[in-house]
Scaffold this active site. Structure first.
Site, PDB file in Angstrom:
ATOM      1  CE  LYS A 119      -3.375  10.673  -2.156  1.00 12.90           C
ATOM      2  NZ  LYS A 119      -3.324  12.154  -2.068  1.00 12.90           N
ATOM      3  NE  ARG A 145       5.023  12.085   5.441  1.00 19.03           N
ATOM      4  CZ  ARG A 145       3.842  12.560   5.007  1.00 19.03           C
ATOM      5  NH1 ARG A 145       3.275  12.052   3.911  1.00 19.03           N
ATOM      6  NH2 ARG A 145       3.240  13.535   5.663  1.00 19.03           N
ATOM      7  CG  ASP A 192      -7.091  12.183   3.459  1.00 16.03           C
ATOM      8  OD1 ASP A 192      -7.496  13.353   3.337  1.00 16.03           O
ATOM      9  OD2 ASP A 192      -5.894  11.868   3.421  1.00 16.03           O
ATOM     10  CE  LYS A 220      -7.747  16.770   4.264  1.00 15.82           C
ATOM     11  NZ  LYS A 220      -6.359  16.268   4.263  1.00 15.82           N
ATOM     12  NE  ARG A 241     -11.694  15.308   0.025  1.00 16.62           N
ATOM     13  CZ  ARG A 241     -10.494  14.765   0.139  1.00 16.62           C
ATOM     14  NH1 ARG A 241     -10.000  14.475   1.332  1.00 16.62           N
ATOM     15  NH2 ARG A 241      -9.779  14.500  -0.948  1.00 16.62           N
ATOM     16  NE  ARG A 276      -8.449  10.858   0.130  1.00 13.34           N
ATOM     17  CZ  ARG A 276      -7.696   9.795  -0.127  1.00 13.34           C
ATOM     18  NH1 ARG A 276      -8.275   8.666  -0.471  1.00 13.34           N
ATOM     19  NH2 ARG A 276      -6.383   9.859  -0.048  1.00 13.34           N
TER      20      ARG A 276
END
Length: 441
Positions: free
Chosen positions: A27, A32, A325, A352, A356, A401
């Site tokens: 990702k 980018r 992450d 996030k 989380r 996630r």
């Protein structure tokens, strides 16, 4: 992108996971690749792009600012860029959906262009503070008007020419680093970012690949990344490797589901992204690297993961930037380990897509896990490999996630686990549940 129709899903324990899979393109690299291609003059080709909602938001934003970004029938994306300094005024606000990466990096691009852009997002993204990006970009001359708390919706009025700065990152954040470097692309002179704690370096690697004049030097204060402005980027052919964050779900799933044997192909092994792999190996995971190679300037390998008993560890805090992450899925691994795992040093998890730490603490507790919440992580007492009690309904808090991590937890629960909404999974891994079914056949 606002996930107006929640999609609940119930998961039950199932047999071993077996097979070979490929995970979506990384990702961070996908974002980018689109942005930098849109700033080059000429056509760039991108293979393996992650086609999740977050990256599609970036593609839509670059189209709105003048670039041609199209997917061919062959699955290859072709981008005709406008050149550094050539971004056009978009006709309306840019909807970033759930993507914090898109928002923060694009704020950096806009800050040094003579355009004014309003950024909006879904409920989750609109709750996330942008102050850490607003501060350095304002110092460079951009005028930024944000909602209370430095949140979306916000408006960036870029400045040309912007002012080069030397900025020391107050927190380890690749997004803030990248935002400043991207503003520096169209800023006369040299813009510097001082990084006391290393973070993922995809921006530096890819900017150099596109022809930017960028150097990285060690200093007593940390790494000094310098970019020379008014750059001319050259179009590139890019192959995006598999996302290590997405691979992490299968690394943990194969480790904790008995008799599993899963090979994950083409995983990015950039050393700033392998913290979860390091932590799992410390816990006793059986993970073998196969066919290590370099693709497009990034280290890549196939990973074979076989079930193994896990033992508790104290996660070294210095691993946090390279696995920030992946903490939610690490928490699931800890819940099945022998002993009490202490995973701290991750304050960043509080800001996030959801908080989380709090969200995973609530979810795992509901599934019967014994844990203690800290301001910067969790201490989790594992089952030693025995099934989790389960029997819980989990609030995913619009966080992809969280949803995927608790889906993995459901695979080793004695009673079914229901996740209130798995629709946010589409932001990063649209085929996650199809892949799970394929491994379970």
């Amino acid at each position: 992108m606002t996930h107006a129709n929640p999609r609940p899903l119930t998961l039950s324990a199932r047999g071993p996971l077996r097979g070979a899979i490929a995970v979506p393109g990384d990702k961070s690299i996908s974002h980018r690749a689109i942005m930098f291609s849109a700033l080059a003059v000429g056509e760039s080709r991108i293979e393996g792009l992650l086609e999740g909602e977050d990256v599609l938001a970036t593609a839509a934003a670059m189209r709105a600012m003048g670039a041609s970004v199209e997917r061919g029938d062959d699955g290859v994306w072709r981008v005709h860029g406008v050149g550094v300094g050539g971004l056009l005024q978009p006709e309306g606000a840019l909807d970033m959906g759930n993507s914090g990466t898109s928002t923060r990096l694009l704020m950096g691009l806009v800050a040094a262009h003579a355009i004014t852009v309003t950024f909006t997002g879904d409920a989750s993204l609109s709750s996330r503070p942008m102050g850490r990006v607003i501060e350095p970009l304002s110092t460079m001359g951009a005028e930024i008007t944000a909602s209370p708390g430095g949140r979306l919706p916000l408006m960036v009025r870029g400045r040309t020419p912007a002012i080069p700065i030397a900025y020391t990152l107050p927190v380890a954040s690749a997004q803030v680093k990248s935002a400043v470097l991207l503003a520096g692309l169209n800023t006369p002179g040299i813009t510097r970012v001082i990084e006391p704690v290393p973070t993922r370096d995809h921006s530096e690697r890819m900017l150099r690949g596109f022809g930017a004049e960028l150097t990285v030097e060690d200093s007593p204060e940390g790494k000094v990344i310098s970019i020379t402005g008014e750059a001319e980027l050259q179009p590139q052919d890019i192959v995006v490797p598999g996302d290590p964050s997405s691979a992490g779900f299968w690394m943990v799933a194969a480790s904790i589901v008995p008799d599993s044997d899963v090979t994950i192909r083409n995983v990015c092994m950039n050393p700033t992204r392998t913290g979860l792999l390091t932590a799992l190996r410390m816990m006793g995971a059986d993970i073998t690297e196969l066919a290590r190679r370099e693709v497009g300037g990034e280290d890549v390998a196939d990973l074979r993961v076989r079930h193994a008993p896990l033992r508790a560890i104290t996660v070294p805090p210095e691993l946090a930037p390279s696995m920030i992450d992946e903490y939610p899925i690490l928490f699931v691994a800890a819940a099945l380990a022998e002993g009490t795992t202490v995973a701290r040093g991750a304050h960043e998890l509080r800001v996030k897509e959801s908080d989380r730490i709090a969200t995973m603490a609530a979810a795992l507790s509901a599934a019967g896990v014994v844990l203690e919440e800290h301001d910067d992580g969790l201490s989790i007492t594992g089952t030693g490999g025995a099934p989790l009690p389960g029997g819980a309904r989990i609030a995913s808090k619009l966080d992809h996630r969280i949803a995927m991590s608790m889906a993995v937890a459901g695979l080793v629960a004695a009673s079914p686990v229901t996740i209130d909404d798995v629709s946010p999974v589409a932001t990063s891994y649209p085929d996650f549940f199809a892949t799970l079914d394929a491994l379970s056949e």
